[in-house]
Design a protein around this motif. Structure first.
Motif, PDB file in Angstrom:
ATOM      1  N   THR A 189      31.960 -53.239   3.468  1.00  0.00           N
ATOM      2  CA  THR A 189      32.214 -53.818   2.138  1.00  0.00           C
ATOM      3  C   THR A 189      32.366 -52.730   1.084  1.00  0.00           C
ATOM      4  OG1 THR A 189      29.938 -53.989   1.339  1.00  0.00           O
ATOM      5  CG2 THR A 189      30.710 -55.781   2.762  1.00  0.00           C
ATOM      6  N   THR A 190      32.345 -51.460   1.522  1.00  0.00           N
ATOM      7  CA  THR A 190      32.499 -50.367   0.550  1.00  0.00           C
ATOM      8  C   THR A 190      33.991 -50.133   0.290  1.00  0.00           C
ATOM      9  OG1 THR A 190      32.753 -48.477   2.032  1.00  0.00           O
ATOM     10  CG2 THR A 190      30.497 -49.240   1.633  1.00  0.00           C
ATOM     11  N   SER A 191      34.264 -49.316  -0.696  1.00  0.00           N
ATOM     12  CA  SER A 191      35.673 -49.032  -0.995  1.00  0.00           C
ATOM     13  C   SER A 191      36.210 -47.854  -0.202  1.00  0.00           C
ATOM     14  CB  SER A 191      35.828 -48.787  -2.495  1.00  0.00           C
ATOM     15  OG  SER A 191      34.794 -47.957  -2.943  1.00  0.00           O
TER      16      SER A 191
ATOM     17  N   LEU B 193      28.016 -52.086   5.990  1.00  0.00           N
ATOM     18  CA  LEU B 193      28.115 -50.880   5.150  1.00  0.00           C
ATOM     19  C   LEU B 193      28.350 -51.342   3.719  1.00  0.00           C
ATOM     20  CD1 LEU B 193      30.613 -48.885   7.419  1.00  0.00           C
ATOM     21  CD2 LEU B 193      28.140 -48.510   7.236  1.00  0.00           C
ATOM     22  N   GLY B 194      27.478 -50.905   2.805  1.00  0.00           N
ATOM     23  CA  GLY B 194      27.643 -51.275   1.398  1.00  0.00           C
ATOM     24  C   GLY B 194      26.646 -52.332   0.973  1.00  0.00           C
ATOM     25  N   ALA B 195      26.365 -52.369  -0.320  1.00  0.00           N
ATOM     26  CA  ALA B 195      25.360 -53.314  -0.833  1.00  0.00           C
ATOM     27  C   ALA B 195      25.746 -53.814  -2.220  1.00  0.00           C
ATOM     28  CB  ALA B 195      23.988 -52.644  -0.853  1.00  0.00           C
ATOM     29  N   GLY B 196      27.033 -54.068  -2.405  1.00  0.00           N
ATOM     30  CA  GLY B 196      27.493 -54.584  -3.696  1.00  0.00           C
ATOM     31  C   GLY B 196      27.611 -56.104  -3.673  1.00  0.00           C
ATOM     32  N   GLY B 197      28.482 -56.620  -4.519  1.00  0.00           N
ATOM     33  CA  GLY B 197      28.654 -58.058  -4.673  1.00  0.00           C
ATOM     34  C   GLY B 197      29.127 -58.751  -3.407  1.00  0.00           C
ATOM     35  N   THR B 198      30.010 -58.099  -2.665  1.00  0.00           N
ATOM     36  CA  THR B 198      30.521 -58.724  -1.447  1.00  0.00           C
ATOM     37  C   THR B 198      29.405 -58.861  -0.415  1.00  0.00           C
ATOM     38  OG1 THR B 198      32.647 -57.731  -1.937  1.00  0.00           O
ATOM     39  CG2 THR B 198      32.363 -58.584   0.277  1.00  0.00           C
ATOM     40  N   THR B 199      28.627 -57.809  -0.270  1.00  0.00           N
ATOM     41  CA  THR B 199      27.503 -57.882   0.674  1.00  0.00           C
ATOM     42  C   THR B 199      26.535 -58.982   0.250  1.00  0.00           C
ATOM     43  OG1 THR B 199      27.677 -55.604   1.411  1.00  0.00           O
ATOM     44  CG2 THR B 199      25.504 -56.597   1.571  1.00  0.00           C
TER      45      THR B 199
ATOM     46  N   PHE C  90      23.385 -50.389   5.586  1.00  0.00           N
ATOM     47  CA  PHE C  90      23.318 -49.015   5.075  1.00  0.00           C
ATOM     48  C   PHE C  90      24.138 -48.939   3.797  1.00  0.00           C
ATOM     49  CE2 PHE C  90      25.224 -44.911   4.316  1.00  0.00           C
ATOM     50  CZ  PHE C  90      24.118 -44.079   4.330  1.00  0.00           C
ATOM     51  N   ASN C  91      23.570 -48.324   2.781  1.00  0.00           N
ATOM     52  CA  ASN C  91      24.321 -48.109   1.545  1.00  0.00           C
ATOM     53  C   ASN C  91      24.137 -46.664   1.083  1.00  0.00           C
ATOM     54  OD1 ASN C  91      25.976 -49.108  -0.578  1.00  0.00           O
ATOM     55  ND2 ASN C  91      24.204 -49.071  -1.937  1.00  0.00           N
ATOM     56  N   ARG C  92      25.190 -46.122   0.478  1.00  0.00           N
ATOM     57  CA  ARG C  92      25.128 -44.752  -0.068  1.00  0.00           C
ATOM     58  C   ARG C  92      23.879 -44.600  -0.927  1.00  0.00           C
ATOM     59  NH1 ARG C  92      30.059 -43.299  -3.927  1.00  0.00           N
ATOM     60  NH2 ARG C  92      29.179 -45.095  -5.026  1.00  0.00           N
TER      61      ARG C  92
ATOM     62  N   THR D 181      35.460 -62.838 -10.982  1.00  0.00           N
ATOM     63  CA  THR D 181      35.384 -61.664 -10.109  1.00  0.00           C
ATOM     64  C   THR D 181      34.648 -60.533 -10.809  1.00  0.00           C
ATOM     65  OG1 THR D 181      36.634 -60.284  -8.564  1.00  0.00           O
ATOM     66  CG2 THR D 181      37.723 -60.764 -10.673  1.00  0.00           C
ATOM     67  N   VAL D 182      34.672 -59.361 -10.177  1.00  0.00           N
ATOM     68  CA  VAL D 182      33.955 -58.190 -10.673  1.00  0.00           C
ATOM     69  C   VAL D 182      34.297 -57.940 -12.139  1.00  0.00           C
ATOM     70  CG1 VAL D 182      33.288 -55.880  -9.915  1.00  0.00           C
ATOM     71  CG2 VAL D 182      34.720 -57.253  -8.443  1.00  0.00           C
ATOM     72  N   PRO D 183      33.397 -57.666 -13.012  1.00  0.00           N
ATOM     73  CA  PRO D 183      31.957 -57.472 -12.804  1.00  0.00           C
ATOM     74  C   PRO D 183      31.112 -58.654 -13.289  1.00  0.00           C
ATOM     75  CG  PRO D 183      32.605 -56.453 -14.871  1.00  0.00           C
ATOM     76  CD  PRO D 183      33.807 -57.218 -14.360  1.00  0.00           C
TER      77      PRO D 183
HETATM   78  P1  ATR Z   1      32.089 -55.339  -4.261  1.00  0.00           P
HETATM   79  O1  ATR Z   1      31.927 -56.440  -5.259  1.00  0.00           O
HETATM   80  O2  ATR Z   1      33.484 -55.233  -3.712  1.00  0.00           O
HETATM   81  O3  ATR Z   1      31.062 -55.394  -3.194  1.00  0.00           O
HETATM   82  P2  ATR Z   1      30.677 -53.288  -5.674  1.00  0.00           P
HETATM   83  O4  ATR Z   1      29.660 -54.320  -6.053  1.00  0.00           O
HETATM   84  O5  ATR Z   1      31.171 -52.362  -6.715  1.00  0.00           O
HETATM   85  O6  ATR Z   1      31.946 -53.974  -5.068  1.00  0.00           O
HETATM   86  O7  ATR Z   1      30.084 -52.452  -4.443  1.00  0.00           O
HETATM   87  C1  ATR Z   1      30.741 -51.353  -3.924  1.00  0.00           C
HETATM   88  C2  ATR Z   1      29.966 -50.816  -2.711  1.00  0.00           C
HETATM   89  O8  ATR Z   1      30.724 -49.740  -2.171  1.00  0.00           O
HETATM   90  C3  ATR Z   1      28.600 -50.258  -3.051  1.00  0.00           C
HETATM   91  O9  ATR Z   1      27.736 -50.512  -1.970  1.00  0.00           O
HETATM   92  C4  ATR Z   1      28.878 -48.755  -3.188  1.00  0.00           C
HETATM   93  O10 ATR Z   1      27.761 -47.926  -2.935  1.00  0.00           O
HETATM   94  P3  ATR Z   1      26.698 -47.550  -4.113  1.00  0.00           P
HETATM   95  O11 ATR Z   1      25.784 -48.716  -4.221  1.00  0.00           O
HETATM   96  O12 ATR Z   1      26.038 -46.328  -3.623  1.00  0.00           O
HETATM   97  O13 ATR Z   1      27.500 -47.321  -5.364  1.00  0.00           O
HETATM   98  C5  ATR Z   1      29.886 -48.582  -2.094  1.00  0.00           C
HETATM   99  N1  ATR Z   1      30.729 -47.385  -2.266  1.00  0.00           N
HETATM  100  C6  ATR Z   1      31.707 -47.210  -3.191  1.00  0.00           C
HETATM  101  N2  ATR Z   1      32.279 -45.993  -3.033  1.00  0.00           N
HETATM  102  C7  ATR Z   1      31.647 -45.399  -1.987  1.00  0.00           C
HETATM  103  C8  ATR Z   1      31.771 -44.143  -1.332  1.00  0.00           C
HETATM  104  N3  ATR Z   1      32.678 -43.233  -1.720  1.00  0.00           N
HETATM  105  N4  ATR Z   1      30.952 -43.885  -0.284  1.00  0.00           N
HETATM  106  C9  ATR Z   1      30.052 -44.792   0.116  1.00  0.00           C
HETATM  107  N5  ATR Z   1      29.874 -45.997  -0.449  1.00  0.00           N
HETATM  108  C10 ATR Z   1      30.662 -46.308  -1.493  1.00  0.00           C
END
Ligand code: ATR
Length: 289
Positions: free
Chosen positions: A202-204, A133-139, A159-161, A69-71
């Motif tokens: 997928t964001t937190s 929503l989000g672009a981390g590992g889950t996405t 869309f990602n922050r 899992t992460v990271p």
């Molecule tokens: P996971 O493996 O669960 O996908 P991750 O790889 O850490 O976790 O990805 C977390 C995602 O949540 C990212 O897309 C992150 O956006 P950034 O790429 O800008 O960091 C997003 N995220 C976390 N906190 C956020 C917040 N407060 N507002 C918007 N997006 C958030």
């Protein structure tokens, strides 16, 4: 009488304190009466990861299966001998099988786990409009699987922050997966949630139950499925808002369940029977109470 030491399975990552995987897999071992135990291996940095894999290669190491899992889902790639074609395309691994010769095989069960959950929800991605929503590992895993299945969505908007991270994710996946129906949007309104059939968070955001929304909740509607990968709390403010609009909702607990079942199948070398799957699901649900 001397009893055989148990085979070791487990999860590597950090932080692991809240992981429900030990509950789920130990419940299955117990029900199956297998002499095995699932542990957590908290590895704090890349150096510990390297040492862990050196040790894993040792002939007398009793570890035969791992979750990642992460990271470390991408960082374990150099340590793997044989990578499954899907995991190779995703560029991330969450399941390892180690054979008696200490050869390491890598798989990704996150993407297929998500698909199994969509199937359970009776959501067919074919010709659907999907927003993420989000672009981390889950996405990374979800997007890969949605682009590889035969039931192709019409389009997938992300869309990602941090726009550049989403762009980099799609660019990197493009080398092995057709991403022609994927669009990264810079402005959240351009997701057009009002037209979407499926919204996936997928964001937190919502993890602490905070009343904060990335999207305008007035755009949620009854003809959509809103999927939040967060499962604790069971119902995030986003899911509550979606429910209030009459939308179908789901949290990510079943994705965790299905990826776990698929990982277990890799370790067992066969498909686990339904009655044991039930034990795994109950253990997960019990862990959240
Ligand atoms: P996971 O493996 O669960 O996908 P991750 O790889 O850490 O976790 O990805 C977390 C995602 O949540 C990212 O897309 C992150 O956006 P950034 O790429 O800008 O960091 C997003 N995220 C976390 N906190 C956020 C917040 N407060 N507002 C918007 N997006 C958030």
């Amino acid at each position: 009488m001397l009893s055989e030491p148990p085979a070791i399975y487990g999860i590597i990552g950090t932080p692991l304190a809240h992981s429900l995987s030990p509950l789920m897999h130990n419940a299955a071992f117990k029900a199956l009466k297998v002499n095995a135990v699932y542990k957590t291996f908290e590895l704090v940095d890349d150096e510990e990861l390297k040492l862990f894999f050196e040790d894993l290669r040792e002939k007398d190491n009793p570890t035969f299966g791992l979750n990642v899992t992460v990271p470390y889902k991408e960082k374990v790639l150099p340590y793997i001998d044989v990578i499954d074609p899907f995991a190779d395309k995703v560029g991330a691994v969450n399941t390892l099988v180690i054979d008696h010769q200490r050869k390491i095989f890598g798989f990704n069960t996150d993407g297929p786990g998500f698909l199994s959950h969509l199937e359970e929800l009776k959501f067919n991605p074919k010709d659907k409009r999907i927003v993420i929503l989000g672009a981390g590992g889950t996405t990374r895993s979800i997007l890969s699987v949605l682009c590889l299945i035969n039931q192709k969505p019409t389009n997938i908007k992300i869309f990602n922050r941090t726009y550049s991270k989403a762009k980099a994710l799609v660019d990197s996946l493009s080398s092995k997966i057709d991403m022609s129906n994927v669009e990264v949007v810079d402005n959240i309104e351009d997701l057009n949630v009002e037209l979407a059939d499926l919204l996936i968070n997928t964001t937190s955001v919502g993890l602490k139950g905070e009343e904060k929304f990335l999207i305008d909740t007035t755009t949620l509607h009854k003809d959509m499925l809103v999927y939040d990968v967060i499962y604790n709390p069971k119902e995030t403010p986003l899911l509550k808002a979606a429910k209030a609009k009459g939308a179908q909702t789901a949290n990510g607990l079943s994705m965790l369940f299905y990826q776990g079942v698929l990982a277990f199948n890799h370790w067992a070398g066969t498909d686990i029977e339904d009655k044991y799957k039930k034990v795994m699901r109950q253990a997960l649900e019990g862990g959240l109470k």
